[in-house]
Scaffold this motif. Sequence first.
Motif, PDB file in Angstrom:
ATOM      1  N   ASN A 164      56.545  53.681  32.178  1.00  0.00           N
ATOM      2  CA  ASN A 164      55.706  53.036  31.171  1.00  0.00           C
ATOM      3  C   ASN A 164      56.389  51.834  30.529  1.00  0.00           C
ATOM      4  O   ASN A 164      55.871  51.267  29.560  1.00  0.00           O
ATOM      5  CB  ASN A 164      55.326  54.056  30.082  1.00  0.00           C
ATOM      6  N   ASP A 165      57.573  51.465  31.058  1.00  0.00           N
ATOM      7  CA  ASP A 165      58.319  50.338  30.495  1.00  0.00           C
ATOM      8  C   ASP A 165      57.877  48.998  31.091  1.00  0.00           C
ATOM      9  O   ASP A 165      57.984  47.957  30.441  1.00  0.00           O
ATOM     10  CB  ASP A 165      59.824  50.524  30.751  1.00  0.00           C
ATOM     11  N   ILE A 166      57.472  49.018  32.342  1.00  0.00           N
ATOM     12  CA  ILE A 166      57.108  47.776  33.016  1.00  0.00           C
ATOM     13  C   ILE A 166      55.591  47.737  33.179  1.00  0.00           C
ATOM     14  O   ILE A 166      55.002  48.526  33.919  1.00  0.00           O
ATOM     15  CB  ILE A 166      57.788  47.658  34.397  1.00  0.00           C
ATOM     16  N   LYS A 167      54.984  46.802  32.466  1.00  0.00           N
ATOM     17  CA  LYS A 167      53.522  46.651  32.540  1.00  0.00           C
ATOM     18  C   LYS A 167      53.125  45.309  33.149  1.00  0.00           C
ATOM     19  O   LYS A 167      51.946  45.043  33.367  1.00  0.00           O
ATOM     20  CB  LYS A 167      52.908  46.786  31.147  1.00  0.00           C
ATOM     21  N   GLY A 168      54.139  44.470  33.402  1.00  0.00           N
ATOM     22  CA  GLY A 168      53.873  43.164  33.986  1.00  0.00           C
ATOM     23  C   GLY A 168      55.163  42.383  34.095  1.00  0.00           C
ATOM     24  O   GLY A 168      56.256  42.887  33.774  1.00  0.00           O
ATOM     25  N   GLU A 169      55.072  41.118  34.506  1.00  0.00           N
ATOM     26  CA  GLU A 169      56.270  40.320  34.741  1.00  0.00           C
ATOM     27  C   GLU A 169      57.046  40.015  33.465  1.00  0.00           C
ATOM     28  O   GLU A 169      58.225  39.676  33.521  1.00  0.00           O
ATOM     29  CB  GLU A 169      55.902  39.021  35.469  1.00  0.00           C
ATOM     30  N   ASP A 170      56.403  40.155  32.298  1.00  0.00           N
ATOM     31  CA  ASP A 170      57.105  39.891  31.035  1.00  0.00           C
ATOM     32  C   ASP A 170      58.085  41.003  30.671  1.00  0.00           C
ATOM     33  O   ASP A 170      58.862  40.844  29.705  1.00  0.00           O
ATOM     34  CB  ASP A 170      56.087  39.726  29.902  1.00  0.00           C
ATOM     35  N   ASP A 171      58.069  42.101  31.404  1.00  0.00           N
ATOM     36  CA  ASP A 171      58.927  43.249  31.082  1.00  0.00           C
ATOM     37  C   ASP A 171      60.093  43.403  32.056  1.00  0.00           C
ATOM     38  O   ASP A 171      60.686  44.483  32.147  1.00  0.00           O
ATOM     39  CB  ASP A 171      58.089  44.542  31.101  1.00  0.00           C
ATOM     40  N   LEU A 172      60.437  42.357  32.795  1.00  0.00           N
ATOM     41  CA  LEU A 172      61.437  42.492  33.853  1.00  0.00           C
ATOM     42  C   LEU A 172      62.873  42.216  33.395  1.00  0.00           C
ATOM     43  O   LEU A 172      63.814  42.471  34.154  1.00  0.00           O
ATOM     44  CB  LEU A 172      61.094  41.550  35.020  1.00  0.00           C
ATOM     45  N   ALA A 173      63.063  41.704  32.200  1.00  0.00           N
ATOM     46  CA  ALA A 173      64.424  41.400  31.732  1.00  0.00           C
ATOM     47  C   ALA A 173      65.281  42.659  31.723  1.00  0.00           C
ATOM     48  O   ALA A 173      64.895  43.690  31.163  1.00  0.00           O
ATOM     49  CB  ALA A 173      64.367  40.789  30.332  1.00  0.00           C
ATOM     50  N   GLY A 174      66.451  42.580  32.367  1.00  0.00           N
ATOM     51  CA  GLY A 174      67.360  43.717  32.419  1.00  0.00           C
ATOM     52  C   GLY A 174      67.016  44.744  33.472  1.00  0.00           C
ATOM     53  O   GLY A 174      67.760  45.716  33.664  1.00  0.00           O
ATOM     54  N   LYS A 175      65.906  44.562  34.175  1.00  0.00           N
ATOM     55  CA  LYS A 175      65.493  45.499  35.211  1.00  0.00           C
ATOM     56  C   LYS A 175      65.985  45.025  36.583  1.00  0.00           C
ATOM     57  O   LYS A 175      66.362  43.863  36.766  1.00  0.00           O
ATOM     58  CB  LYS A 175      63.967  45.635  35.241  1.00  0.00           C
ATOM     59  N   THR A 176      65.965  45.952  37.548  1.00  0.00           N
ATOM     60  CA  THR A 176      66.331  45.614  38.926  1.00  0.00           C
ATOM     61  C   THR A 176      65.078  45.626  39.780  1.00  0.00           C
ATOM     62  O   THR A 176      64.363  46.632  39.847  1.00  0.00           O
ATOM     63  CB  THR A 176      67.341  46.617  39.499  1.00  0.00           C
ATOM     64  N   VAL A 177      64.819  44.486  40.411  1.00  0.00           N
ATOM     65  CA  VAL A 177      63.611  44.312  41.215  1.00  0.00           C
ATOM     66  C   VAL A 177      64.001  44.114  42.674  1.00  0.00           C
ATOM     67  O   VAL A 177      64.924  43.361  42.984  1.00  0.00           O
ATOM     68  CB  VAL A 177      62.787  43.106  40.715  1.00  0.00           C
ATOM     69  N   CYS A 178      63.290  44.774  43.554  1.00  0.00           N
ATOM     70  CA  CYS A 178      63.614  44.747  44.981  1.00  0.00           C
ATOM     71  C   CYS A 178      62.510  44.042  45.763  1.00  0.00           C
ATOM     72  O   CYS A 178      61.322  44.176  45.451  1.00  0.00           O
ATOM     73  CB  CYS A 178      63.760  46.186  45.493  1.00  0.00           C
ATOM     74  N   SER A 179      62.926  43.304  46.804  1.00  0.00           N
ATOM     75  CA  SER A 179      61.973  42.711  47.743  1.00  0.00           C
ATOM     76  C   SER A 179      62.699  42.454  49.062  1.00  0.00           C
ATOM     77  O   SER A 179      63.899  42.705  49.194  1.00  0.00           O
ATOM     78  CB  SER A 179      61.375  41.426  47.183  1.00  0.00           C
ATOM     79  N   ALA A 180      61.948  41.948  50.022  1.00  0.00           N
ATOM     80  CA  ALA A 180      62.514  41.731  51.357  1.00  0.00           C
ATOM     81  C   ALA A 180      63.395  40.482  51.375  1.00  0.00           C
ATOM     82  O   ALA A 180      63.059  39.460  50.764  1.00  0.00           O
ATOM     83  CB  ALA A 180      61.397  41.596  52.376  1.00  0.00           C
ATOM     84  N   THR A 181      64.480  40.584  52.108  1.00  0.00           N
ATOM     85  CA  THR A 181      65.388  39.459  52.265  1.00  0.00           C
ATOM     86  C   THR A 181      64.656  38.262  52.877  1.00  0.00           C
ATOM     87  O   THR A 181      63.947  38.399  53.862  1.00  0.00           O
ATOM     88  CB  THR A 181      66.560  39.842  53.170  1.00  0.00           C
TER      89      THR A 181
END
Length: 298
Positions: A164-181
């Motif tokens: 419930n902490d991440i509701k959109g791109e404005d909540d990404l500070a300090g988080k770890t986000v994964c995607s394809a190289t």
Amino acid sequence: MRKRLMFITAGVAAAALALSGCSGGDAGTGSTDGASDGGALFEVATDVQLEGSPTYDAMVKADKVRIGVKEDQPGLGYLDAATGERSGFDVEMATWIAASLGFDADKIEFKAIPSANRESAIVNGDIDYYVGTYSITDKRKEQIDFAGPYFETGQGLLVAADNNDIKGEDDLAGKTVCSATGSTPIQNIKDNFPDTKTEEFDTYSQCVEALNDGKVDAVTTDQAILIGYAAQFPDELKVVGEPFSTELYGIGLPKGDDALRHFINTMFTDGGDTWTKIYDATLGASGTKVTQPAVDDY
């Protein structure tokens, strides 16, 4: 501990597998055999006229077409390890193009190629074209060409269902986000979200596994891909927020093969009904409604 996610498809794949039984192509400049089996969405073209395309000439000489795809994206490009069947919107787009060029399904050689290796696979001649959530960018156009676009989406976020902490791109500070190289979304995070940590893997499935194991907080890529995962695991995953970019998917082609690019663009422009039927039988099974984007035949 979260339970392990098993990458098997359900309703969307079932619809797509039914579609995969169809083959052929009715678009492009080639004429079709006119046959109708009462269920086929497109037919294999005959007497195809395509001059000036070295890629097409190589296909004819080899009597097959080699297509780069993804195989870990439910609803888009997916390989069922148990049955060996491929399914999804991108797989059907790839098959439709091959059919319009006169190649039946048994003349297609699919090759799974991760995002980071797509341009090199095309430049080195390992494949004839690539269909796999491939965003059209000016940087990529320096090495290859694109037909299309054939689909429009935008960058989104996938998180654990109990997050419930991440509701959109404005909540990404300090988080770890994964995607394809090598993907456009991971570069967007690096460029525009300096307070966000990143993790990269060859495939999105590896990112989803890392999310499930609690090693990353979110997975980001095009929302169409994320909806496929969320639909596959509704109790464990959810898509949050609205798309925060615009991504246009194109067909990756060898640079300078204008004849093939124009052929495929004509196929998309004239084949709107077929495009809609393919969408309805794959991604559309999720209930989402979209419109085919206009072709940019540069």
